[in-house]
Structure formats: structure tokens, C-alpha cells
Design a protein around this motif. Structure first.
Motif, PDB file in Angstrom:
ATOM      1  N   HIS A 287       3.587   6.015  13.893  1.00  0.00           N
ATOM      2  CA  HIS A 287       4.094   6.372  12.558  1.00  0.00           C
ATOM      3  C   HIS A 287       2.972   6.975  11.705  1.00  0.00           C
ATOM      4  O   HIS A 287       3.166   8.003  11.049  1.00  0.00           O
ATOM      5  CB  HIS A 287       4.689   5.135  11.877  1.00  0.00           C
ATOM      6  N   GLU A 288       1.807   6.349  11.731  1.00  0.00           N
ATOM      7  CA  GLU A 288       0.700   6.855  10.915  1.00  0.00           C
ATOM      8  C   GLU A 288       0.228   8.229  11.393  1.00  0.00           C
ATOM      9  O   GLU A 288      -0.183   9.060  10.582  1.00  0.00           O
ATOM     10  CB  GLU A 288      -0.458   5.848  10.887  1.00  0.00           C
ATOM     11  N   ARG A 289       0.290   8.460  12.706  1.00  0.00           N
ATOM     12  CA  ARG A 289      -0.065   9.808  13.201  1.00  0.00           C
ATOM     13  C   ARG A 289       0.918  10.849  12.679  1.00  0.00           C
ATOM     14  O   ARG A 289       0.542  11.968  12.336  1.00  0.00           O
ATOM     15  CB  ARG A 289      -0.100   9.813  14.734  1.00  0.00           C
ATOM     16  N   MET A 290       2.191  10.470  12.613  1.00  0.00           N
ATOM     17  CA  MET A 290       3.210  11.379  12.077  1.00  0.00           C
ATOM     18  C   MET A 290       2.928  11.667  10.593  1.00  0.00           C
ATOM     19  O   MET A 290       3.013  12.805  10.139  1.00  0.00           O
ATOM     20  CB  MET A 290       4.597  10.747  12.270  1.00  0.00           C
ATOM     21  N   ILE A 291       2.539  10.616   9.850  1.00  0.00           N
ATOM     22  CA  ILE A 291       2.222  10.806   8.418  1.00  0.00           C
ATOM     23  C   ILE A 291       1.001  11.728   8.276  1.00  0.00           C
ATOM     24  O   ILE A 291       0.969  12.611   7.408  1.00  0.00           O
ATOM     25  CB  ILE A 291       1.955   9.447   7.722  1.00  0.00           C
ATOM     26  N   SER A 292       0.002  11.531   9.124  1.00  0.00           N
ATOM     27  CA  SER A 292      -1.188  12.399   9.066  1.00  0.00           C
ATOM     28  C   SER A 292      -0.798  13.856   9.280  1.00  0.00           C
ATOM     29  O   SER A 292      -1.281  14.750   8.565  1.00  0.00           O
ATOM     30  CB  SER A 292      -2.206  11.999  10.146  1.00  0.00           C
TER      31      SER A 292
ATOM     32  N   GLU B 243      -8.395   6.320   7.893  1.00  0.00           N
ATOM     33  CA  GLU B 243      -8.497   4.856   7.877  1.00  0.00           C
ATOM     34  C   GLU B 243      -7.218   4.200   8.412  1.00  0.00           C
ATOM     35  O   GLU B 243      -7.272   3.222   9.161  1.00  0.00           O
ATOM     36  CB  GLU B 243      -8.779   4.406   6.451  1.00  0.00           C
ATOM     37  N   GLU B 244      -6.086   4.733   8.013  1.00  0.00           N
ATOM     38  CA  GLU B 244      -4.804   4.162   8.453  1.00  0.00           C
ATOM     39  C   GLU B 244      -4.700   4.185   9.978  1.00  0.00           C
ATOM     40  O   GLU B 244      -4.293   3.196  10.598  1.00  0.00           O
ATOM     41  CB  GLU B 244      -3.636   4.947   7.850  1.00  0.00           C
ATOM     42  N   GLU B 245      -5.056   5.321  10.561  1.00  0.00           N
ATOM     43  CA  GLU B 245      -4.968   5.441  12.023  1.00  0.00           C
ATOM     44  C   GLU B 245      -5.992   4.527  12.703  1.00  0.00           C
ATOM     45  O   GLU B 245      -5.682   3.865  13.703  1.00  0.00           O
ATOM     46  CB  GLU B 245      -5.184   6.891  12.464  1.00  0.00           C
TER      47      GLU B 245
ATOM     48  N   GLU C 160       0.831  -1.208   0.000  1.00  0.00           N
ATOM     49  CA  GLU C 160       0.000   0.000   0.000  1.00  0.00           C
ATOM     50  C   GLU C 160       0.864   1.255   0.000  1.00  0.00           C
ATOM     51  O   GLU C 160       0.572   2.224  -0.690  1.00  0.00           O
ATOM     52  CB  GLU C 160      -0.902   0.022   1.237  1.00  0.00           C
ATOM     53  N   GLU C 161       1.933   1.229   0.801  1.00  0.00           N
ATOM     54  CA  GLU C 161       2.794   2.423   0.886  1.00  0.00           C
ATOM     55  C   GLU C 161       3.536   2.671  -0.427  1.00  0.00           C
ATOM     56  O   GLU C 161       3.769   3.827  -0.797  1.00  0.00           O
ATOM     57  CB  GLU C 161       3.779   2.310   2.052  1.00  0.00           C
ATOM     58  N   ILE C 162       3.873   1.596  -1.125  1.00  0.00           N
ATOM     59  CA  ILE C 162       4.457   1.778  -2.463  1.00  0.00           C
ATOM     60  C   ILE C 162       3.406   2.431  -3.370  1.00  0.00           C
ATOM     61  O   ILE C 162       3.717   3.335  -4.162  1.00  0.00           O
ATOM     62  CB  ILE C 162       4.935   0.420  -3.059  1.00  0.00           C
TER      63      ILE C 162
END
Ligand code: FEO
Length: 168
Positions: free
Chosen positions: A93-98, A129-131, A49-51
Motif C-alpha cells: 500500500h505504501e509503495r502505491m502511495i509513493s 520513511e513509510e516504506e 498519521e494518515e488523518i
């Protein structure tokens, strides 16, 4: 046409998504080493998914006549204390991306770059959704506590994950 400042920020984020892919592939390898093949599968799909996210930025920068510039990919963590520790790292990590996506949205608005703003809305929704997904799995792991049987069943469940066309 992208402004140089927005082009740089989009490239920075493309590289962040690429680094996310490496982190999740590292987590997948960790789970393989722990004989948790379902969790390893789940993390491998997360890597894919990240790719997919990386390639959305790749295409958008090119479509806007920008220049993609790849940077070094930092060495990801490779050791954790167990599944709970892995999913705590995933959620943070996902919170950082958000936060990074939110910063990009702000920059696009300040630059009156509405095309970039529109492009980013998919990511705003995706991050919700990720979080939620990471928090959901973390919650289940907290409920399981030290139950080996519970972990076995969760491993079976998460091993069913497959990548969706929308994500790639
Ligand atoms: Fe591409 Fe998991 O954020």
C-alpha cells in the motif's frame, strides 16, 4: 491559486490518504480481534498519521483558494492471514502511495506549480520513511517465523509507538 487540473489531483490524493487511514484502522481492529494489542496500537497510530496527512492536503488546498471535495471512502479489507500478511499489504500500500505522490510531483512540475511542488516535498521524504518502516517490521516478522514468543515480544515493542507532532 490552483489550476483546476492540479486542484483535482490534490483532491484525489487527499481522498487516497483518507482511504489509507480507513485501511489502517481496519488493520488495527483485526489485530484487536487477534489479541495483539501492541500491533493494534501501532496500526491505530498509523491511522492517526494518515488523518494528519489528509489534513495537510485539506489545509493546502484551502490555503491556495481551492475547494476541497471529499469522495466516497472505499470499504477497506478486513481479514488477513496473520501479522505477516498485514505487513505485506502495508508495504505494498505504501509503495502505491509513493507512486501516487511521485505522479503528483511530476504534474506540479509540468504545470509550473512550484508552491505545490514545494508542499509535496514533505510527502516525498515521508514516503521513504513509510516504506522503510513497513519493510523493517515485515523483515522482523519473517525472521520470527512461527515463534509465538517472538511475536509476543514484537507486540510489546510495537505497542510503544506514539504519534509525533510532525505527523499531525
Ligand atoms: Fe500517508 Fe502512509 O502515507
Amino acid at each position: 491559486m490552483l489550476s483546476p487540473a492540479i486542484e483535482q489531483k490534490l483532491n484525489d490524493h487527499l481522498n487516497l490518504e483518507f482511504a489509507s487511514a480507513h485501511l489502517y484502522l481496519s488493520m488495527s481492529a483485526y489485530f484487536e480481534s487477534q489479541n495483539l494489542s501492541g500491533l493494534a496500537r501501532w496500526m491505530f497510530v498509523q491511522y492517526q498519521e494518515e488523518i494528519g496527512h489528509t489534513m495537510k492536503f485539506f489545509k493546502f488546498i484551502n490555503d491556495r483558494d481551492g475547494r476541497v471535495e471529499l469522495s466516497d471512502v472505499p470499504k477497506p479489507e478486513h481479514q488477513w492471514e496473520g501479522p505477516l500478511d498485514v505487513f505485506k499489504s502495508t508495504l505494498s500500500h505504501e509503495r502505491m502511495i509513493s507512486n501516487a505522490i511521485n505522479g503528483l510531483v511530476r504534474s506540479a512540475l509540468e504545470a509550473n506549480d512550484y508552491a505545490t511542488h514545494s508542499f509535496l516535498q514533505w510527502f516525498v521524504n515521508e514516503q521513504v520513511e513509510e516504506e522503510a518502516t513497513a519493510a523493517g517490521i515485515l523483515g522482523k516478522l519473517e525472521l520470527l517465523g512461527d515463534s509465538r514468543q517472538g511475536l509476543y515480544l514484537l507486540d510489546q515493542e510495537l505497542g510503544q509507538r506514539s504519534v509525533t507532532a510532525e505527523e499531525t
